[in-house]
Design a protein around this motif. Structure first.
Motif, mmCIF file in Angstrom:
data_model
loop_
_atom_site.group_PDB
_atom_site.id
_atom_site.type_symbol
_atom_site.label_atom_id
_atom_site.label_comp_id
_atom_site.label_asym_id
_atom_site.label_seq_id
_atom_site.Cartn_x
_atom_site.Cartn_y
_atom_site.Cartn_z
ATOM 1 N N ALA A 1 0.910 -1.179 -0.132
ATOM 2 C CA ALA A 1 0.017 0.062 0.107
ATOM 3 C C ALA A 1 0.755 1.223 -0.039
ATOM 4 O O ALA A 1 0.475 2.426 -0.657
ATOM 5 C CB ALA A 1 -1.127 0.072 1.142
ATOM 6 N N ARG A 2 1.891 1.317 0.734
ATOM 7 C CA ARG A 2 2.733 2.484 0.897
ATOM 8 C C ARG A 2 3.472 2.677 -0.671
ATOM 9 O O ARG A 2 3.316 3.817 -1.056
ATOM 10 C CB ARG A 2 3.864 2.405 1.787
ATOM 11 N N SER A 3 3.851 1.829 -1.217
ATOM 12 C CA SER A 3 4.547 1.943 -2.430
ATOM 13 C C SER A 3 3.327 2.346 -3.554
ATOM 14 O O SER A 3 3.842 2.845 -4.470
ATOM 15 C CB SER A 3 5.398 0.772 -2.846
ATOM 16 N N GLU A 4 2.255 2.008 -3.386
ATOM 17 C CA GLU A 4 1.177 2.278 -4.273
ATOM 18 C C GLU A 4 1.071 3.743 -4.189
ATOM 19 O O GLU A 4 0.772 4.252 -5.449
ATOM 20 C CB GLU A 4 -0.109 1.618 -3.820
ATOM 21 N N TRP A 5 1.241 4.441 -3.286
ATOM 22 C CA TRP A 5 1.064 5.891 -3.505
ATOM 23 C C TRP A 5 2.149 6.667 -3.956
ATOM 24 O O TRP A 5 1.755 7.770 -4.851
ATOM 25 C CB TRP A 5 1.107 6.129 -2.046
ATOM 26 N N LEU A 6 3.338 6.068 -4.150
ATOM 27 C CA LEU A 6 4.359 6.497 -5.170
ATOM 28 C C LEU A 6 3.983 6.338 -6.528
ATOM 29 O O LEU A 6 4.093 7.096 -7.431
ATOM 30 C CB LEU A 6 5.857 5.784 -4.662
ATOM 31 N N TYR A 7 3.513 5.401 -6.895
ATOM 32 C CA TYR A 7 2.912 4.969 -8.224
ATOM 33 C C TYR A 7 2.091 6.103 -8.442
ATOM 34 O O TYR A 7 1.840 6.570 -9.751
ATOM 35 C CB TYR A 7 2.456 3.431 -8.356
ATOM 36 N N ARG A 8 0.908 6.079 -7.657
ATOM 37 C CA ARG A 8 -0.203 7.091 -8.064
ATOM 38 C C ARG A 8 0.247 8.447 -8.057
ATOM 39 O O ARG A 8 -0.091 9.162 -9.135
ATOM 40 C CB ARG A 8 -1.284 6.860 -6.758
ATOM 41 N N ALA A 9 1.404 9.035 -7.167
ATOM 42 C CA ALA A 9 1.775 10.232 -7.212
ATOM 43 C C ALA A 9 2.560 10.536 -8.628
ATOM 44 O O ALA A 9 2.506 11.373 -9.281
ATOM 45 C CB ALA A 9 3.093 10.454 -6.244
ATOM 46 N N THR A 10 3.181 9.325 -9.046
ATOM 47 C CA THR A 10 3.858 9.269 -10.319
ATOM 48 C C THR A 10 3.037 9.439 -11.405
ATOM 49 O O THR A 10 2.940 10.323 -12.621
ATOM 50 C CB THR A 10 4.957 8.166 -10.290
ATOM 51 N N VAL A 11 1.953 8.492 -11.627
ATOM 52 C CA VAL A 11 0.776 8.517 -12.501
ATOM 53 C C VAL A 11 -0.101 10.122 -12.769
ATOM 54 O O VAL A 11 -0.130 10.544 -13.936
ATOM 55 C CB VAL A 11 -0.379 7.512 -12.191
ATOM 56 N N ALA A 12 -0.016 10.456 -11.525
ATOM 57 C CA ALA A 12 -0.845 12.127 -11.551
ATOM 58 C C ALA A 12 0.428 12.914 -12.232
ATOM 59 O O ALA A 12 -0.286 13.827 -13.011
ATOM 60 C CB ALA A 12 -1.101 12.372 -10.029
ATOM 61 N N THR A 13 1.408 12.768 -11.962
ATOM 62 C CA THR A 13 2.518 13.631 -12.681
ATOM 63 C C THR A 13 2.500 13.428 -14.065
ATOM 64 O O THR A 13 2.290 14.501 -14.902
ATOM 65 C CB THR A 13 3.933 13.602 -12.280
ATOM 66 N N ILE A 14 2.212 12.150 -14.601
ATOM 67 C CA ILE A 14 2.293 11.975 -16.152
ATOM 68 C C ILE A 14 1.154 12.601 -16.716
ATOM 69 O O ILE A 14 0.921 13.011 -17.764
ATOM 70 C CB ILE A 14 2.449 10.407 -16.241
ATOM 71 N N LEU A 15 -0.140 12.423 -16.030
ATOM 72 C CA LEU A 15 -1.594 12.851 -16.271
ATOM 73 C C LEU A 15 -1.610 14.515 -16.555
ATOM 74 O O LEU A 15 -2.273 14.988 -17.268
ATOM 75 C CB LEU A 15 -2.604 12.504 -15.493
ATOM 76 N N TYR A 16 -0.626 14.993 -15.787
ATOM 77 C CA TYR A 16 -0.559 16.646 -16.015
ATOM 78 C C TYR A 16 -0.009 16.964 -17.215
ATOM 79 O O TYR A 16 -0.424 18.050 -17.794
ATOM 80 C CB TYR A 16 0.514 17.159 -14.911
ATOM 81 N N PHE A 17 0.704 15.963 -18.013
ATOM 82 C CA PHE A 17 1.302 16.388 -19.394
ATOM 83 C C PHE A 17 0.440 15.672 -20.507
ATOM 84 O O PHE A 17 0.221 16.054 -21.419
ATOM 85 C CB PHE A 17 2.668 16.017 -19.266
ATOM 86 N N SER A 18 0.100 14.397 -20.162
ATOM 87 C CA SER A 18 -0.237 13.293 -21.234
ATOM 88 C C SER A 18 -1.364 12.104 -20.645
ATOM 89 O O SER A 18 -1.517 12.103 -19.371
ATOM 90 C CB SER A 18 1.044 12.751 -21.786
ATOM 91 N N TRP A 19 -1.877 11.549 -21.467
ATOM 92 C CA TRP A 19 -2.919 10.636 -21.010
ATOM 93 C C TRP A 19 -1.839 9.354 -20.764
ATOM 94 O O TRP A 19 -0.910 8.692 -21.241
ATOM 95 C CB TRP A 19 -3.843 9.990 -22.246
ATOM 96 N N PHE A 20 -2.512 8.427 -19.698
ATOM 97 C CA PHE A 20 -1.979 7.290 -19.124
ATOM 98 C C PHE A 20 -3.073 6.399 -18.432
ATOM 99 O O PHE A 20 -3.489 7.005 -17.355
ATOM 100 C CB PHE A 20 -0.898 7.563 -17.956
#
Length: 400
Positions: free
Chosen positions: A255-274
Motif C-alpha cells: 500500500a505504501r509504494s502504491e502511493w508512489l505509483y499514484r503520485a507518479t501517474v498524476a504527474t504523467i497525467l498533468y502532461f499526457s494520457w496514461f
C-alpha cells in the motif's frame, strides 16, 4: 529462416543500447545546462534543474528497489548481494545497473545458437521493467526539464547552444520512451502480435503531437508567472491524484509504494494520457482530454492579456497557431489509432506470483512480468464475448 530470430534479437540489443545512451546524453545535457546557469549567476535556474534531476532519480531508484524486492526469490540469480544492490540504489545507480543487466542478458541470448525459453523470457522480463522505468523518468524529469528550458528561453528571448542541446535531447528522450513503452506493452500480448511499423509511427506521433501543445502552454505560463506555476501544478496534481486513487490502482506490491505509483501517474497525467484501470477507457480518456484542453485554453486566455511581458522577439503569432494545428493533428491520429490499430485480446487469468503457470523445456518456470502485463490489460481491451464467438480474422502487424 534461422537468421531472422537472431537478427531480431540483435535489433533488441541495439535498441537497448541506444536507449541507455539517450538517457546518459540527456543527463549530461541537463548537467551542462545547470553548470552554465551557475557560471552566469542564474542560481535559481540551476537549482531548479538539479532539483528536478534529484527528485526524478530518487523516485526511479525507489521503483527499481521495490520491484527487485517483490520479484520471486532466485529470479535474478546470480546478482550482487542485497547490500550491494541497496548501495547501488542509494547512490542513484540502480537504474543504470538494470540497463547494464538487460544488455548483458540480451547479448547472452543473442550469442546462443539456440536460445533457451527461460533466457528469452527473462530477457523480456528485464526489458519490460526498464521500459517502465524509462517512461517514469521521462515524465518525472525529461518533460519538466523541457518545460523549464522552454520557459527560460521564452523569458530571456534567446536560446544558448547548451539550451538547444537540452531541448533536442529532451525531445529525443521523450520520443524514445513513448515508443519503447509501446513496444513493451505489445510484447505482453498473449498472441505475441508483432509491433507493426504503421501502428508504431501513429502511436508515437499522436502522443508527441498532443504533448507538445501542453508543454508549450505550461512553459508560457511559467515564463509569464514563474511564481504561480508551482500552485498551478500542485492544484491540478492533487485533482489528478484523487482521480487516480478513485480508480483503485493495484500496481505496486504494498500500500505504501502504491502511493508512489499514484503520485507518479498524476504527474504523467498533468502532461499526457496514461491508463491505470481496466474498462471504460474511452470515457476516462475523453474526460482527461477535456480537462487538459480546458486548462490549456484558460492558460491561453491568460497569455493574451500579458503577452507584453515577454520579449518582443518571441514569435507567439507563429507558436500558438502551430500548437493548435499540432493538437488537432494529434487528436485525429489518436482517433485513427484507436479505431483501426488498437487490438483486442483474449487475456488469460491474471498471474500474481511473477511466473507463468506452465513449464519450459528445462523444467523451470518461465519469468513473467506481471507488472507490465497488468498495464497491458488496461491498455489493450478484452475481446467482447460476441466477438470471441466469431471466427478470428488474420491480423498482420497490428492491423486487422
Amino acid at each position: 529462416m534461422p537468421w531472422l530470430p537472431r537478427a531480431a534479437l540483435l535489433w533488441d540489443v541495439v535498441l537497448g543500447f541506444l536507449g541507455t545512451a539517450a538517457f546518459l546524453i540527456d543527463l549530461g545535457a541537463d548537467l551542462w545546462a545547470a553548470g552554465q546557469y551557475v557560471l552566469s549567476g542564474r542560481y535559481l535556474w540551476a537549482a531548479l534543474v538539479l532539483a528536478l534531476l534529484g527528485l526524478a532519480s530518487v523516485a526511479l531508484q525507489l521503483f527499481s528497489w521495490v520491484w527487485l524486492r517483490a520479484d520471486p526469490a532466485g529470479l535474478h540469480e546470480p546478482q550482487p548481494p542485497g547490500r550491494c544492490l541497496a548501495l547501488l540504489h542509494l547512490v542513484q545507480l540502480g537504474y543504470l545497473y538494470r540497463c547494464v543487466q538487460g544488455l548483458q542478458q540480451g547479448l547472452l541470448v543473442w550469442q546462443q545458437e539456440a536460445s533457451s525459453e527461460f533466457d528469452l523470457a527473462y530477457a523480456d522480463f528485464l526489458t519490460m521493467d526498464i521500459s517502465m522505468l524509462r517512461l517514469f523518468e521521462t515524465f518525472l524529469e525529461t518533460t519538466p526539464q523541457l518545460t523549464l528550458v522552454l520557459a527560460i528561453v521564452l523569458q530571456s528571448g534567446r536560446a544558448e547552444p547548451y539550451q538547444w542541446v537540452s531541448i533536442c535531447t529532451s525531445f529525443m528522450g521523450i520520443s524514445w520512451a513513448l515508443l519503447d513503452y509501446h513496444r513493451a506493452l505489445r510484447t505482453c500480448l498473449p498472441s505475441k502480435s508483432p509491433l507493426g511499423l504503421g501502428s508504431s509511427v501513429v502511436y508515437f506521433l499522436w502522443n508527441l503531437l498532443l504533448l507538445w501543445p501542453r508543454v508549450l502552454a505550461v512553459a508560457l505560463f511559467s515564463a509569464l508567472f514563474p511564481y504561480s506555476v508551482a500552485l498551478h501544478f500542485l492544484g491540478l496534481w492533487l485533482v489528478l491524484l484523487l482521480w487516480v486513487w478513485l480508480q483503485g490502482t493495484d500496481f505496486m506490491p504494498d500500500a505504501r509504494s502504491e502511493w508512489l505509483y499514484r503520485a507518479t501517474v498524476a504527474t504523467i497525467l498533468y502532461f499526457s494520457w496514461f491508463n491505470v484501470a481496466e474498462g471504460h477507457t474511452r470515457g476516462r480518456a475523453t474526460i482527461h482530454l477535456v480537462f487538459l484542453l480546458s486548462d490549456s485554453i484558460l492558460v491561453a486566455v491568460t497569455w493574451s492579456t500579458h503577452t507584453n511581458w515577454l520579449p518582443s522577439g518571441i514569435p507567439l503569432h507563429v507558436l500558438l497557431p502551430a500548437s493548435g494545428l499540432c493538437f488537432l493533428l494529434g487528436l485525429a491520429l489518436r482517433l485513427a489509432y484507436y479505431r483501426w490499430l488498437h487490438p483486442s485480446c483474449r487475456w488469460e487469468p491474471d498471474r500474481v506470483d511473477g511466473t507463468r503457470g506452465f513449464r519450459s523445456l528445462e523444467g523451470l518456470q518461465l519469468p513473467h512480468n506481471s507488472r507490465m502485463t497488468r498495464l497491458a490489460q488496461n491498455f489493450f481491451p478484452r475481446v467482447r464475448e460476441e466477438e470471441a464467438a466469431l471466427p478470428r480474422k488474420e491480423e498482420v502487424n497490428g492491423v486487422l
